[in-house]
Scaffold this motif. Structure first.
Motif, PDB file in Angstrom:
ATOM      1  N   UNK A  13      26.258   7.432 -40.412  1.00 47.88           N
ATOM      2  CA  UNK A  13      25.894   6.195 -39.481  1.00 47.88           C
ATOM      3  C   UNK A  13      25.181   6.631 -38.352  1.00 47.88           C
ATOM      4  N   UNK A  14      25.481   7.836 -37.743  1.00 52.74           N
ATOM      5  CA  UNK A  14      24.956   8.520 -36.601  1.00 52.74           C
ATOM      6  C   UNK A  14      23.461   8.921 -36.927  1.00 52.74           C
ATOM      7  N   UNK A  15      23.265   9.208 -38.197  1.00 51.57           N
ATOM      8  CA  UNK A  15      21.915   9.713 -38.591  1.00 51.57           C
ATOM      9  C   UNK A  15      21.007   8.584 -38.650  1.00 51.57           C
ATOM     10  N   UNK A  16      21.640   7.390 -39.071  1.00 50.41           N
ATOM     11  CA  UNK A  16      20.748   6.026 -39.394  1.00 50.41           C
ATOM     12  C   UNK A  16      20.417   5.684 -38.163  1.00 50.41           C
ATOM     13  N   UNK A  17      21.147   6.018 -36.840  1.00 49.97           N
ATOM     14  CA  UNK A  17      20.804   5.289 -35.878  1.00 49.97           C
ATOM     15  C   UNK A  17      20.102   6.141 -34.815  1.00 49.97           C
ATOM     16  N   UNK A  18      19.913   7.257 -35.177  1.00 48.40           N
ATOM     17  CA  UNK A  18      19.100   8.076 -34.451  1.00 48.40           C
ATOM     18  C   UNK A  18      17.545   7.801 -34.051  1.00 48.40           C
ATOM     19  N   UNK A  19      16.836   7.188 -34.989  1.00 48.78           N
ATOM     20  CA  UNK A  19      15.444   6.760 -34.629  1.00 48.78           C
ATOM     21  C   UNK A  19      15.396   5.818 -33.528  1.00 48.78           C
ATOM     22  N   UNK A  20      16.776   4.996 -33.262  1.00 47.53           N
ATOM     23  CA  UNK A  20      16.786   4.057 -32.273  1.00 47.53           C
ATOM     24  C   UNK A  20      17.241   4.347 -30.909  1.00 47.53           C
ATOM     25  N   UNK A  21      17.545   5.632 -30.738  1.00 43.65           N
ATOM     26  CA  UNK A  21      18.050   6.266 -29.590  1.00 43.65           C
ATOM     27  C   UNK A  21      17.003   6.305 -28.651  1.00 43.65           C
ATOM     28  N   UNK A  22      17.422   5.855 -27.285  1.00 41.70           N
ATOM     29  CA  UNK A  22      16.342   5.821 -26.253  1.00 41.70           C
ATOM     30  C   UNK A  22      15.538   7.068 -26.055  1.00 41.70           C
ATOM     31  N   UNK A  23      16.420   8.336 -25.969  1.00 37.73           N
ATOM     32  CA  UNK A  23      15.739   9.501 -25.711  1.00 37.73           C
ATOM     33  C   UNK A  23      14.977   9.981 -26.968  1.00 37.73           C
ATOM     34  N   UNK A  24      15.073   9.523 -28.192  1.00 38.54           N
ATOM     35  CA  UNK A  24      14.529  10.080 -29.384  1.00 38.54           C
ATOM     36  C   UNK A  24      13.053   9.184 -29.785  1.00 38.54           C
ATOM     37  N   UNK A  25      13.493   7.720 -29.510  1.00 35.07           N
ATOM     38  CA  UNK A  25      12.405   6.671 -29.798  1.00 35.07           C
ATOM     39  C   UNK A  25      10.993   7.273 -29.545  1.00 35.07           C
ATOM     40  N   UNK A  26      10.843   7.576 -28.239  1.00 36.20           N
ATOM     41  CA  UNK A  26       9.556   7.638 -27.666  1.00 36.20           C
ATOM     42  C   UNK A  26       8.753   8.854 -28.406  1.00 36.20           C
ATOM     43  N   UNK A  27       9.723   9.655 -28.836  1.00 33.97           N
ATOM     44  CA  UNK A  27       9.086  10.905 -29.647  1.00 33.97           C
ATOM     45  C   UNK A  27       7.785  10.649 -30.476  1.00 33.97           C
ATOM     46  N   UNK A  28       8.251   9.808 -31.223  1.00 39.03           N
ATOM     47  CA  UNK A  28       7.358   9.397 -32.176  1.00 39.03           C
ATOM     48  C   UNK A  28       7.367   9.674 -33.742  1.00 39.03           C
ATOM     49  N   UNK A  29       8.282  10.502 -33.955  1.00 40.36           N
ATOM     50  CA  UNK A  29       8.361  11.110 -35.195  1.00 40.36           C
ATOM     51  C   UNK A  29       9.245  10.282 -36.032  1.00 40.36           C
ATOM     52  N   UNK A  30       8.977  10.360 -37.396  1.00 36.81           N
ATOM     53  CA  UNK A  30       9.556   9.527 -38.636  1.00 36.81           C
ATOM     54  C   UNK A  30      10.707  10.154 -39.236  1.00 36.81           C
ATOM     55  N   UNK A  31      11.676   9.765 -39.340  1.00 33.95           N
ATOM     56  CA  UNK A  31      12.966  10.329 -39.902  1.00 33.95           C
ATOM     57  C   UNK A  31      13.274   9.826 -41.373  1.00 33.95           C
TER      58      UNK A  31
END
Length: 268
Positions: A169-187
């Motif tokens: 579940x934590x992995x699925x939520x990573x792209x929406x993390x505010x510190x990570x989302x602005x990075x632009x990578x696709x998981x």
């Protein structure tokens, strides 16, 4: 994992070599697999992908030390680890007895070469794990710099039973993390369950999936030395096979200050 003791630490350590940290949380993923959080000394520093040496009192009164990759982010105020309980393992016996509020020792230094700064620039980062080898990759994926550096992040996690897919579940939520989302990578997350038919779309050992091209097809990205950078952590047999397969494709580990295209954890 319950690895061999470090002779330097097992031979006796002064108090200046470690800090006593308190267990904050325990989470049982299966009867044999657990994660745990401890307090973190303000002076403890690590790079995502590093491991720490943990110490517990053995039955003979001597401290038993084992290396465990740090799962938590470098900015977290706690330390988190993922472990497998080995029957009758010297460290596992003490680990199984741990309860919230208990203390364990954490070596003041962190170690390891499974870090993205060991890799040459590339477009796609592949993180390939079996079992508790997932641990360092969770820490790496929690690093905002990784999401800025790469365009694609591909996490492959192989286990025997679906219940062992820790942090799903934590992995699925990573792209929406505010510190990570602005990075632009696709998981892309590719779980692989090998002994529970139908649990996942991919169900064979990782080296087989690489050899026949199914892993790349599932990821929608090539394991090409020109664009891919690969990190591997887990079962030694799997890691050895992956090293051979990647070498055949032109991948190399870093050496003498020269960054490579693949990196492996060697403390297992």
């Amino acid at each position: 994992m319950d690895a061999r003791p470090d002779p330097d630490l097992a031979a006796g350590t002064g108090e200046e070599r470690w800090t006593a940290e308190r267990v904050l949380e325990l989470r049982a993923w299966t009867p044999r697999q657990l994660s745990f959080r401890t307090t973190r000394s303000p002076s403890f520093r690590f790079t995502p992908g590093h491991y720490a040496r943990l110490g517990l009192d053995g039955s003979d009164g001597e401290t038993v030390w084992r290396p465990y990759s740090v799962v938590s982010a470098a900015y977290d105020d706690y330390l988190e680890f993922l472990a497998i309980l080995v029957p009758e393992g010297a460290f596992s016996v003490g680990l199984e007895r741990l309860r919230v509020g208990d203390t364990l020792r954490v070596d003041k230094a962190s170690y390891g070469f499974l870090t993205v700064d060991q890799l040459a620039p590339g477009r796609d980062l592949w993180l390939i794990a079996s079992g508790t080898g997932l641990g360092p990759f969770i820490s790496i994926l929690r690093d905002p710099a990784v999401w800025r550096r790469f365009e694609r992040l591909v996490l492959v996690h192989s286990v025997r039973q679906a219940a062992e897919l820790a942090y799903r579940d934590e992995i699925a939520a990573l792209p929406d993390h505010p510190l990570l989302a602005e990075g632009g990578a696709r998981l892309t997350y590719l779980p692989v369950v090998t002994r529970e038919p139908g649990a996942t779309a991919l169900a064979e050992r990782i080296p087989h999936l690489v050899a026949d091209g199914r892993l790349e097809a599932a990821a929608g990205a090539p394991l090409d030395v020109a664009t891919a950078r690969v990190m591997v952590c887990g079962n030694p047999e799997m890691a050895l096979e992956m090293r051979g397969l990647l070498r055949e494709r032109g991948f190399a580990t870093g050496r003498r200050g020269i960054a490579g295209q693949m990196a492996f954890e060697n403390y297992w």
